[in-house]
Scaffold this active site. Structure first.
Site, PDB file in Angstrom:
ATOM      1  N   LYS A  68      -8.786  -4.899   6.439  1.00 14.51           N
ATOM      2  CA  LYS A  68      -7.813  -4.690   6.525  1.00 14.51           C
ATOM      3  C   LYS A  68      -8.660  -4.749   8.647  1.00 14.51           C
ATOM      4  CE  LYS A  68      -3.853  -5.463   4.541  1.00 14.51           C
ATOM      5  NZ  LYS A  68      -3.169  -4.469   4.170  1.00 14.51           N
ATOM      6  N   THR A  82       0.767  -1.471  -0.089  1.00 19.44           N
ATOM      7  CA  THR A  82       0.099  -0.165  -0.296  1.00 19.44           C
ATOM      8  C   THR A  82       0.952   1.182   0.414  1.00 19.44           C
ATOM      9  OG1 THR A  82      -1.442  -1.405   1.352  1.00 19.44           O
ATOM     10  CG2 THR A  82      -2.076   0.298   0.604  1.00 19.44           C
ATOM     11  N   ALA A 103      -0.866  -0.839   7.291  1.00 14.95           N
ATOM     12  CA  ALA A 103      -1.228  -2.040   8.537  1.00 14.95           C
ATOM     13  C   ALA A 103      -2.140  -3.656   8.003  1.00 14.95           C
ATOM     14  CB  ALA A 103      -2.483  -1.277   9.116  1.00 14.95           C
ATOM     15  N   GLU A 110       8.993   1.259  11.944  1.00 12.08           N
ATOM     16  CA  GLU A 110       7.225   2.178  11.682  1.00 12.08           C
ATOM     17  C   GLU A 110       7.645   2.189  12.943  1.00 12.08           C
ATOM     18  OE1 GLU A 110       6.119  -0.629   8.551  1.00 12.08           O
ATOM     19  OE2 GLU A 110       5.173  -1.477   9.818  1.00 12.08           O
TER      20      GLU A 110
HETATM   21  C1  5RP Z   1       5.320  -3.279   6.937  1.00  7.91           C
HETATM   22  C2  5RP Z   1       3.976  -2.989   7.563  1.00  7.91           C
HETATM   23  C3  5RP Z   1       3.275  -3.372   6.316  1.00  7.91           C
HETATM   24  O1  5RP Z   1       2.353  -1.938   6.272  1.00  7.91           O
HETATM   25  C4  5RP Z   1       1.566  -3.963   6.557  1.00  7.91           C
HETATM   26  O2  5RP Z   1       2.330  -5.476   6.907  1.00  7.91           O
HETATM   27  C5  5RP Z   1       0.346  -3.906   4.840  1.00  7.91           C
HETATM   28  O3  5RP Z   1       1.086  -4.183   4.140  1.00  7.91           O
HETATM   29  P1  5RP Z   1       0.424  -4.122   2.410  1.00  7.91           P
HETATM   30  O4  5RP Z   1       0.170  -2.491   2.353  1.00  7.91           O
HETATM   31  O5  5RP Z   1       1.155  -4.855   1.497  1.00  7.91           O
HETATM   32  O6  5RP Z   1      -0.862  -5.035   2.830  1.00  7.91           O
HETATM   33  O7  5RP Z   1       3.324  -3.475   8.354  1.00  7.91           O
HETATM   34  O8  5RP Z   1       6.004  -4.291   8.268  1.00  7.91           O
END
Ligand code: 5RP
Length: 222
Positions: free
Chosen positions: A121, A31, A83, A103
């Site tokens: 999510k 994302t 997330a 993060e």
């Molecule tokens: C990485 C993270 C990401 O924000 C989380 O895994 C969501 O990933 P994506 O946007 O690929 O669904 O915490 O450490």
């Protein structure tokens, strides 16, 4: 819309939270990759970025966006990140990409955390997504034993080393009714660098992409 199109829609909506001249906190994941691509379109208006991973730093630089050292800046108005799960209080599980420690550091410094997600999510209770825990390698067995005592089933993320040179244990089977309590408890285990619960410092704004459009939610004051 596909899940990836929803992620892109949430990422584009986050541009509204960037002010001219900002240094922007940038998270990690698919994302956020859409967010970095979108940010590139306004790169002349921002000073640059602080990044939460080597992968995001490389992507930012490839787009001509300067990446600053967090220790070199006085404040960070906004942090944009995805997330793996987010609940009604805007507590999150993060770290699916393994970047949870950096993060959490960038989130701690930022004045406003803007979470960008597709609607899948959003959950009533955190824990269906395995909780990532970053661990100093020599402590892995000790930490795994302690996590079992908390009711989880930790599994080492095979073939993965974090940007900080550590391991990730993904903890399955937790139903996290008290995210702040669980975050604190796991961080007290010797050998844990940090865990992927972002509850003590959750999101301030949630941009949730649904088929009907991007919902903008603001955290209720505590
Ligand atoms: C990485 C993270 C990401 O924000 C989380 O895994 C969501 O990933 P994506 O946007 O690929 O669904 O915490 O450490």
């Amino acid at each position: 819309m596909t899940q990836d199109e929803l992620k892109q829609a949430a990422a584009h909506a986050a541009l509204d939270y960037i002010t001219d001249g900002d240094i922007v906190g940038v998270g990690t994941g698919s994302t956020v990759n859409h967010f970095i691509n979108a940010l590139a379109g306004m790169r002349a208006r921002i000073r640059g970025a602080v990044s939460s991973s080597e992968a995001s730093s490389a992507r930012l630089r490839a787009h001509g966006i300067e990446v600053f050292d967090l220790n070199g800046i006085a404040s960070l108005p906004v942090y944009v990140d995805g997330a793996d799960e987010i609940d009604a209080s805007f507590a999150m599980i993060k770290g699916g990409g393994g970047a949870l420690t950096r993060e959490k550091i960038v989130a701690a410094v930022s004045e406003r955390f803007v979470c960008i997600c597709d609607a899948s999510k959003r959950v009533p209770v955190l824990g269906r997504f395995p909780l990532p825990v970053e661990v100093i390698p020599m402590a892995a067995r000790h930490v795994a034993r302690e996590l079992r005592r908390l009711g989880g089933e930790p599994k080492t993320r095979e073939g993965f080393i974090t940007d900080n040179g550590n391991l990730i244990l993904d903890v399955h089977g937790l139903e996290i009714a008290d995210p702040v309590g669980m975050e604190t408890r796991i961080n007290q285990i010797v050998g844990v660098v940090t865990n992927g619960l972002f509850a003590e410092r959750g999101a301030d704004v949630l941009l949730l992409a649904t088929a009907a459009g991007v919902e903008r939610h603001t955290a209720k004051p505590v």
